[in-house]
Design a protein around this motif. Structure first.
Motif, PDB file in Angstrom:
ATOM      1  N   ARG B 142       0.872  -1.170   0.000  1.00 51.09           N
ATOM      2  CA  ARG B 142       0.000   0.000   0.000  1.00 51.09           C
ATOM      3  C   ARG B 142       0.910   1.221   0.000  1.00 51.09           C
ATOM      4  O   ARG B 142       1.646   1.441   0.950  1.00 51.09           O
ATOM      5  CB  ARG B 142      -0.905   0.007   1.232  1.00 51.09           C
ATOM      6  CG  ARG B 142      -1.938  -1.111   1.195  1.00 51.09           C
ATOM      7  CD  ARG B 142      -2.731  -1.171   2.500  1.00 51.09           C
ATOM      8  NE  ARG B 142      -3.701  -2.244   2.480  1.00 51.09           N
ATOM      9  CZ  ARG B 142      -3.412  -3.528   2.673  1.00 51.09           C
ATOM     10  NH1 ARG B 142      -2.174  -3.884   2.916  1.00 51.09           N
ATOM     11  NH2 ARG B 142      -4.349  -4.455   2.618  1.00 51.09           N
ATOM     12  N   LEU B 145       0.055   7.512  -3.700  1.00 53.70           N
ATOM     13  CA  LEU B 145      -0.038   7.689  -5.152  1.00 53.70           C
ATOM     14  C   LEU B 145       1.239   8.303  -5.723  1.00 53.70           C
ATOM     15  O   LEU B 145       1.675   7.956  -6.824  1.00 53.70           O
ATOM     16  CB  LEU B 145      -1.239   8.590  -5.489  1.00 53.70           C
ATOM     17  CG  LEU B 145      -1.565   8.758  -6.969  1.00 53.70           C
ATOM     18  CD1 LEU B 145      -2.368   7.558  -7.469  1.00 53.70           C
ATOM     19  CD2 LEU B 145      -2.348  10.050  -7.217  1.00 53.70           C
ATOM     20  N   ALA B 146       1.837   9.177  -4.950  1.00 56.60           N
ATOM     21  CA  ALA B 146       3.050   9.852  -5.410  1.00 56.60           C
ATOM     22  C   ALA B 146       4.182   8.871  -5.708  1.00 56.60           C
ATOM     23  O   ALA B 146       5.104   9.182  -6.459  1.00 56.60           O
ATOM     24  CB  ALA B 146       3.501  10.883  -4.368  1.00 56.60           C
ATOM     25  N   GLU B 147       4.107   7.683  -5.134  1.00 58.22           N
ATOM     26  CA  GLU B 147       5.156   6.689  -5.369  1.00 58.22           C
ATOM     27  C   GLU B 147       4.815   5.726  -6.498  1.00 58.22           C
ATOM     28  O   GLU B 147       5.405   4.648  -6.612  1.00 58.22           O
ATOM     29  CB  GLU B 147       5.439   5.916  -4.075  1.00 58.22           C
ATOM     30  CG  GLU B 147       6.070   6.783  -3.011  1.00 58.22           C
ATOM     31  CD  GLU B 147       6.359   6.015  -1.730  1.00 58.22           C
ATOM     32  OE1 GLU B 147       6.582   4.793  -1.801  1.00 58.22           O
ATOM     33  OE2 GLU B 147       6.342   6.657  -0.664  1.00 58.22           O
ATOM     34  N   ALA B 148       3.876   6.121  -7.334  1.00 58.40           N
ATOM     35  CA  ALA B 148       3.435   5.237  -8.412  1.00 58.40           C
ATOM     36  C   ALA B 148       4.565   4.754  -9.323  1.00 58.40           C
ATOM     37  O   ALA B 148       4.600   3.574  -9.686  1.00 58.40           O
ATOM     38  CB  ALA B 148       2.344   5.916  -9.238  1.00 58.40           C
ATOM     39  N   ALA B 151       6.133   2.041  -7.643  1.00 59.88           N
ATOM     40  CA  ALA B 151       5.180   0.933  -7.504  1.00 59.88           C
ATOM     41  C   ALA B 151       5.076   0.132  -8.801  1.00 59.88           C
ATOM     42  O   ALA B 151       5.051  -1.101  -8.776  1.00 59.88           O
ATOM     43  CB  ALA B 151       3.808   1.484  -7.116  1.00 59.88           C
ATOM     44  N   ILE B 165      -0.722  -4.158  -5.698  1.00 59.33           N
ATOM     45  CA  ILE B 165      -0.303  -2.887  -5.123  1.00 59.33           C
ATOM     46  C   ILE B 165      -1.461  -1.902  -5.138  1.00 59.33           C
ATOM     47  O   ILE B 165      -2.071  -1.655  -6.174  1.00 59.33           O
ATOM     48  CB  ILE B 165       0.904  -2.302  -5.875  1.00 59.33           C
ATOM     49  CG1 ILE B 165       2.089  -3.281  -5.776  1.00 59.33           C
ATOM     50  CG2 ILE B 165       1.267  -0.926  -5.318  1.00 59.33           C
ATOM     51  CD1 ILE B 165       3.377  -2.794  -6.420  1.00 59.33           C
ATOM     52  N   MET B 166      -1.730  -1.377  -3.963  1.00 56.58           N
ATOM     53  CA  MET B 166      -2.789  -0.401  -3.809  1.00 56.58           C
ATOM     54  C   MET B 166      -2.152   0.974  -3.618  1.00 56.58           C
ATOM     55  O   MET B 166      -1.219   1.130  -2.841  1.00 56.58           O
ATOM     56  CB  MET B 166      -3.638  -0.773  -2.577  1.00 56.58           C
ATOM     57  CG  MET B 166      -4.825   0.116  -2.325  1.00 56.58           C
ATOM     58  SD  MET B 166      -5.760  -0.439  -0.870  1.00 56.58           S
ATOM     59  CE  MET B 166      -6.514  -1.944  -1.493  1.00 56.58           C
ATOM     60  N   LEU B 167      -2.678   1.947  -4.364  1.00 52.85           N
ATOM     61  CA  LEU B 167      -2.176   3.311  -4.235  1.00 52.85           C
ATOM     62  C   LEU B 167      -3.174   4.160  -3.452  1.00 52.85           C
ATOM     63  O   LEU B 167      -4.381   4.027  -3.628  1.00 52.85           O
ATOM     64  CB  LEU B 167      -1.959   3.926  -5.626  1.00 52.85           C
ATOM     65  CG  LEU B 167      -0.960   3.212  -6.534  1.00 52.85           C
ATOM     66  CD1 LEU B 167      -0.970   3.844  -7.928  1.00 52.85           C
ATOM     67  CD2 LEU B 167       0.446   3.248  -5.939  1.00 52.85           C
ATOM     68  N   LYS B 168      -2.634   5.012  -2.621  1.00 51.19           N
ATOM     69  CA  LYS B 168      -3.462   5.877  -1.792  1.00 51.19           C
ATOM     70  C   LYS B 168      -3.234   7.332  -2.192  1.00 51.19           C
ATOM     71  O   LYS B 168      -2.168   7.884  -1.947  1.00 51.19           O
ATOM     72  CB  LYS B 168      -3.091   5.682  -0.309  1.00 51.19           C
ATOM     73  CG  LYS B 168      -3.327   4.267   0.207  1.00 51.19           C
ATOM     74  CD  LYS B 168      -4.804   4.040   0.448  1.00 51.19           C
ATOM     75  CE  LYS B 168      -5.048   2.738   1.184  1.00 51.19           C
ATOM     76  NZ  LYS B 168      -6.482   2.511   1.444  1.00 51.19           N
ATOM     77  N   PRO B 169      -4.227   7.962  -2.805  1.00 49.55           N
ATOM     78  CA  PRO B 169      -4.054   9.333  -3.260  1.00 49.55           C
ATOM     79  C   PRO B 169      -3.974  10.366  -2.126  1.00 49.55           C
ATOM     80  O   PRO B 169      -3.443  11.441  -2.331  1.00 49.55           O
ATOM     81  CB  PRO B 169      -5.312   9.596  -4.104  1.00 49.55           C
ATOM     82  CG  PRO B 169      -5.839   8.244  -4.450  1.00 49.55           C
ATOM     83  CD  PRO B 169      -5.476   7.361  -3.312  1.00 49.55           C
ATOM     84  N   TRP B 170      -4.498  10.029  -0.971  1.00 50.30           N
ATOM     85  CA  TRP B 170      -4.647  11.060   0.052  1.00 50.30           C
ATOM     86  C   TRP B 170      -3.837  10.783   1.308  1.00 50.30           C
ATOM     87  O   TRP B 170      -4.226  11.176   2.397  1.00 50.30           O
ATOM     88  CB  TRP B 170      -6.134  11.242   0.390  1.00 50.30           C
ATOM     89  CG  TRP B 170      -6.907  11.677  -0.796  1.00 50.30           C
ATOM     90  CD1 TRP B 170      -7.657  10.890  -1.607  1.00 50.30           C
ATOM     91  CD2 TRP B 170      -6.991  12.994  -1.356  1.00 50.30           C
ATOM     92  NE1 TRP B 170      -8.200  11.607  -2.641  1.00 50.30           N
ATOM     93  CE2 TRP B 170      -7.817  12.913  -2.506  1.00 50.30           C
ATOM     94  CE3 TRP B 170      -6.441  14.225  -1.001  1.00 50.30           C
ATOM     95  CZ2 TRP B 170      -8.088  14.028  -3.307  1.00 50.30           C
ATOM     96  CZ3 TRP B 170      -6.739  15.339  -1.790  1.00 50.30           C
ATOM     97  CH2 TRP B 170      -7.553  15.226  -2.916  1.00 50.30           C
TER      98      TRP B 170
END
Lengths: 233, 171
Positions: B142, B145-148, B151, B165-170
């Motif tokens: 997890r 998002l900035a680390e896409a 990732a 892989i889950m991205l978290k925008p916030w």
């Protein structure tokens, strides 16, 4: 807003792009709370570059909160928690009436000879900005949503966007007449990115899910533990 | 469970031995075209289908081998009159297919991207606190998002045990 953009082969970047806005009366805008990278995003990452344009926003597995809806959208409201299916479908055309949502006749990308438009999946599928972003514009939002309850973590529901229905459909289409399923070739080193533990080897067969109808087989996302190569069960 | 690595050459036979000499009623190919590695040439034609990776359940995997080998193995392995179900994505417009085997064995071939909302009522009852499907522990990573970019690299190379892989925008 920030969004994951395709820039070239094996090259994605997080860029500042314009916030999405309601463009049509059946749009919705979602604030994305979680968004997955899908194995099929790697097709875009690696090999389908010919169909991508630098700046295209990726992603088609998103969950979030409805921020705003167009005036024709009465099925969801700001504040609702929704999962966004990877395909965009109207819910009422000839194909949708037959539950063939990936063939929706309203969103079919006819210029490319493709089926329903998909989020973040190249111009073959409509070049629709995807869900790996802070916000997502959802076209055909009257149908392109799955309402889910508040409370549980995003992990609980996010796989409804793609992974679980894909696995489920594969099993349904297999039309397994008996309930013994044998898994071939799962790897223990996980290098292929697919869950190593296929089903709960469904000898349970007709066991009913809680409140659900009986699936003949049940996909599971659980990873398997260590297992010696060649073992059988 | 049969480990493919032990049976690259005699898989169909091994499976037949376990199934009264006939082969299984159904085979699911969740592999599809290889998402990573080689054959750019195959895509030159055009892509008709694309999408989802298939994650779980009974399947034949031949990761790392030629991109049609999983499908061929499925066709070879399934019993006469059986069904091959494809959830892995195929995209070639001119893939050679063993029509003689398909016809002679009277095989049904079913495929296509998932019609997502068709299956939600079936699946939803399993998304409970007991988590019988294992969704809560499915994501291996997890990340913000900035680390896409990182990732994607990790996911593509399957480094660090990456499966999902889950991205978290916030965050």
């Amino acid at each position: 807003m920030k969004a994951v953009t395709w820039q070239g082969r094996r090259n994605v970047s997080v860029e500042e792009v314009a916030d999405p806005i309601i463009q049509k009366p059946n749009d919705a805008i979602i604030k994305v709370t979680s968004t997955n990278i899908c194995g099929s995003d790697l097709h875009l990452y690696e090999t389908l570059g010919a169909f991508m344009s630098p700046g295209d926003v990726l992603g088609h597995e998103a969950i979030g909160i409805v921020l705003e809806v167009g005036k024709e959208v009465t099925q969801i409201h700001p504040g609702d928690r929704v999962v966004v299916p990877f395909q965009i479908s109207c819910g009422h055309c000839w194909m949708c009436e037959r539950s063939l949502y990936t063939q929706c006749e309203k969103t079919q990308v006819r210029g490319e000879g493709s089926g329903a438009a998909l989020f973040g999946y190249s111009k073959l599928y409509g070049q629709v900005p995807g869900g790996q972003a802070e916000y997502l514009r959802v076209p055909e939002a009257q149908f392109t949503h799955i309402l889910v309850p508040e409370g549980p973590s995003d992990d609980r529901f996010i796989y409804l966007s793609d992974v679980l229905p894909t696995a489920w459909q594969a099993v349904e289409y297999a039309g397994v007449p008996r309930w013994l399923l044998v898994d071939l070739g799962s790897r223990t080193d996980r290098r292929d990115g697919i869950s190593d533990r296929p089903t709960e080897m469904d000898r349970q067969g007709h066991r009913r899910g809680p409140g659900g109808r009986a699936p003949r087989t049940r996909p599971s996302l659980r990873h398997s533990g260590d297992r010696s190569p060649g073992s059988r069960r | 469970m049969i480990d493919l690595r032990d049976h690259e050459d005699d898989l169909a036979q091994v499976v037949r031995e376990l199934t009264d000499g006939r082969g299984p009623d159904s085979v699911i190919d969740a592999v599809g075209m290889e998402a990573h590695g080689s054959p750019a040439a195959a895509f030159a034609q055009r892509v008709t289908a694309a999408l989802p990776d298939a994650v779980s359940e009974p399947l034949i995997k031949k990761a790392g081998l030629d991109r049609l080998s999983a499908l061929y193995t499925a066709i070879e392995t399934v019993r006469r009159g059986g069904t091959v179900s494809l959830s892995g994505v195929y995209g070639g417009m001119a893939d050679p297919m063993p029509m003689m085997s398909l016809f002679d064995k009277q095989i049904q071939l079913r495929m296509g991207q998932a019609n997502v909302k068709r299956w939600i009522p079936d699946i939803m009852p399993f998304l409970t606190d007991e988590d019988p499907l294992g969704v809560e522990e499915f994501a291996t990573h997890r990340l913000p998002l900035a680390e896409a970019p990182h990732a994607y690299e990790v996911f593509q190379s399957k480094a660090d045990g990456a499966i999902k892989i889950m991205l978290k925008p916030w965050v």
